[in-house]
Design a protein around this motif. Structure first.
Motif, PDB file in Angstrom:
ATOM      1  N   UNK A 142      54.610  41.953  49.653  1.00  0.00           N
ATOM      2  CA  UNK A 142      55.804  41.185  50.038  1.00  0.00           C
ATOM      3  C   UNK A 142      57.089  41.735  49.444  1.00  0.00           C
ATOM      4  N   UNK A 143      56.995  42.533  48.375  1.00  0.00           N
ATOM      5  CA  UNK A 143      58.166  43.108  47.724  1.00  0.00           C
ATOM      6  C   UNK A 143      57.949  44.606  47.535  1.00  0.00           C
ATOM      7  N   UNK A 150      51.728  36.128  42.044  1.00  0.00           N
ATOM      8  CA  UNK A 150      52.313  37.156  41.187  1.00  0.00           C
ATOM      9  C   UNK A 150      53.050  38.199  42.015  1.00  0.00           C
ATOM     10  N   UNK A 151      52.470  38.586  43.144  1.00  0.00           N
ATOM     11  CA  UNK A 151      53.093  39.604  43.997  1.00  0.00           C
ATOM     12  C   UNK A 151      54.286  39.040  44.749  1.00  0.00           C
ATOM     13  N   UNK A 168      44.265  44.098  34.765  1.00  0.00           N
ATOM     14  CA  UNK A 168      43.942  43.289  35.940  1.00  0.00           C
ATOM     15  C   UNK A 168      44.819  43.676  37.115  1.00  0.00           C
ATOM     16  N   UNK A 169      44.308  43.406  38.303  1.00  0.00           N
ATOM     17  CA  UNK A 169      45.040  43.662  39.543  1.00  0.00           C
ATOM     18  C   UNK A 169      45.854  42.430  39.902  1.00  0.00           C
ATOM     19  N   UNK A 201      44.089  50.901  47.028  1.00  0.00           N
ATOM     20  CA  UNK A 201      45.433  50.568  46.547  1.00  0.00           C
ATOM     21  C   UNK A 201      45.312  49.469  45.508  1.00  0.00           C
ATOM     22  N   UNK A 202      46.037  49.603  44.393  1.00  0.00           N
ATOM     23  CA  UNK A 202      45.934  48.690  43.266  1.00  0.00           C
ATOM     24  C   UNK A 202      47.328  48.265  42.826  1.00  0.00           C
ATOM     25  N   UNK A 203      47.755  47.031  43.085  1.00  0.00           N
ATOM     26  CA  UNK A 203      49.027  46.530  42.550  1.00  0.00           C
ATOM     27  C   UNK A 203      48.827  46.039  41.120  1.00  0.00           C
TER      28      UNK A 203
END
Length: 489
Positions: free
Chosen positions: A197-198, A146-147, A140-141, A166-168
């Motif tokens: 954010x990070x 979470x981010x 999952x992205x 783009x995939x975090x």
């Protein structure tokens, strides 16, 4: 939960291996606090391993460690447990260790326990793990809260048609293990633009058209680095170490991270450094060794110096602004050269006209100092010298092989001088400015919602201006991350 670590100490008598159940939680900070001698005192108080060749921790269990080599004055270390700092703090900690271990070669173990084993001559295969979870593909992205709470693993793909996504993903699994099938296995939810954010913990950038994959991480990924060539057959693989800035550049502005805050990073690291230095939460053997007064003073001096350097540090300028400044300086320098060139031509006309009877005079003849005019040639060289700066040279006698070679070199020299003339140099500055202007236009057109054509044009011009900026790599404002990779040059 323990933070298991292995340490090896190398002396003239050989090397010994040590184990600690929780030392991985403070490896870097104690190396910084104690320096070479204090760290050796600490490590040799840990549990000595009986079979130093066979009883290493492996990738699945080792979360930190170091090799302290007193013979080669080399330190190899890492800490990779969940509470270790992020990439920026880790870089700062490495710099503190480097300054604290002055005159030692300090290296970060990107292959984790594999690098430590290799540093003392043990095969990496002896420490490789078998945990399938470390090589899994995230399903999952990451998004939302979470981010905000944890750094991600960032996957970016530049497709052959110019499209970008783009995939975090989950920070604990590096997708470099997936090989070329990664592109088909990515979970849904990729974005054309991503503001994180990070700063991520690791990343991978796949360029389909160039068949190039570039990877980076700061928290060691055991076994991945030596395996990359076999995992990506037919692809060019580039390891960026922990240079996440290169990932940002490759994305051409489609991904952003928070700006660099050197003072803030130091403030975030200092409490952990002081806590670990003081022995809080000590495991077995830890509290028995604390920094001596000279060791504390040495660390304080290092921190004071780094603090001064960080306060004086300036963020890297925008690459277009950097090039405009360098081109303006070059234009000014060319003006000075042009004025001196005019003066030289006036001198060349003045001396022959004013001193026609001088041994070096006469219409069109170069001027020669009187004391050199009586020189008699030998070995194919003759009298009649000409000057270059403060040196005088004799042209070769006509009809000799030396004369033919001289004539060829003279013709090439005239060509070079014509290409290096102030007029030609100014034309080069104007051409370079035009490229920088086109890059800025392309960058503005490659914002959110831009077409694939606009993105490709921007990335192509970005590669061009990075190559242009590399000509000024010795300038204090040059950002090393602008230097193109070999395959981009």
């Amino acid at each position: 939960m323990g933070y298991r670590a292995n340490y090896a100490v190398v002396t003239d008598g050989g090397w010994e291996l040590y184990f600690h159940a929780s030392a991985a939680a403070y490896t870097g900070t104690l190396l910084a606090a104690l320096g070479p001698e204090g760290s050796t005192r600490l490590v040799t108080g840990f549990t000595r391993v009986a079979d130093r060749a066979a009883d290493w921790l492996n990738d699945d269990f080792a979360e930190g460690g170091a090799v302290i080599d007193h013979v080669r004055r080399r330190l190899v270390f890492y800490d990779g447990h969940p509470s270790s700092p992020g990439v920026r703090e880790t870089r700062l900690l490495r710099e503190i260790v480097r300054r604290r271990w002055r005159d030692w070669r300090v290296e970060w173990a990107y292959d984790g326990i594999g690098d430590l084993a290799a540093a003392v001559g043990v095969e990496r295969s002896a420490v490789r793990g078998a945990d399938p979870d470390a090589r899994r593909m995230p399903d999952r992205t990451e998004a939302g809260a979470d981010l905000d709470e944890l750094p991600c693993h960032l996957v970016t793909v530049l497709r052959a048609d110019g499209g970008f996504s783009a995939h975090p993903l989950d920070r604990w699994a590096h997708t470099g293990w997936q090989g070329p099938s990664l592109r088909e296995r990515l979970p849904p939810g990729g974005a054309e633009r991503l503001d994180l954010p990070l700063v991520p913990d690791s990343g991978i950038h796949v360029d389909e058209a160039a068949r190039t994959v570039r990877l980076w991480w700061h928290r060691p990924v055991g076994g991945l680095l030596p395996a990359l060539g076999g995992l990506w057959p037919g692809w060019r693989v580039r390891f960026w170490e922990d240079r996440y800035e290169r990932h940002l550049l490759a994305c051409g502005g489609a991904v952003t991270f928070p700006p660099f805050d050197p003072a803030g990073d130091l403030d975030a690291l200092l409490p952990r450094l002081r806590r670990d230095e003081g022995g809080e939460g000590a495991g077995d053997g830890r509290g028995a060794v604390r920094p001596t007064a000279p060791e504390r003073a040495a660390l304080d001096a290092v921190l004071a110096g780094i603090g001064r350097d960080l306060r004086a540090a300036r963020p890297a300028p925008d690459i277009a602004a950097f090039l405009r400044e360098r081109l303006a300086e070059r234009e000014e320098a060319i003006g000075g050269v042009a004025r001196l060139w005019v003066f030289e031509q006036r001198c060349r006309r003045f001396f022959p006209a004013e001193y026609p009877d001088h041994p070096g005079g006469g219409a069109g003849a170069p001027w020669v100092p009187p004391h050199e005019a009586e020189h008699r040639g030998r070995d194919g060289w003759r009298a009649g010298m000409f000057t270059i700066g403060y040196r005088s040279l004799l042209p070769p006698a006509p009809g000799t092989p030396a004369a033919e070679a001289f004539a060829r070199d003279e013709e090439l020299a005239h060509r070079h001088l014509a290409n290096a003339s102030p007029a030609r140099a100014l034309a080069g500055v104007r051409a370079a400015r035009a490229v920088v202007e086109r890059f800025e236009q392309a960058r503005a057109q490659a914002g959110p919602g831009a077409s694939a054509v606009a993105r490709v044009r921007h990335l192509g011009l970005l590669a061009t201006v990075r190559a242009m900026a590399s000509a000024y790599a010795d300038h204090r404002d040059h950002d090393p991350d602008w230097t193109p990779d070999p395959e981009e040059s």
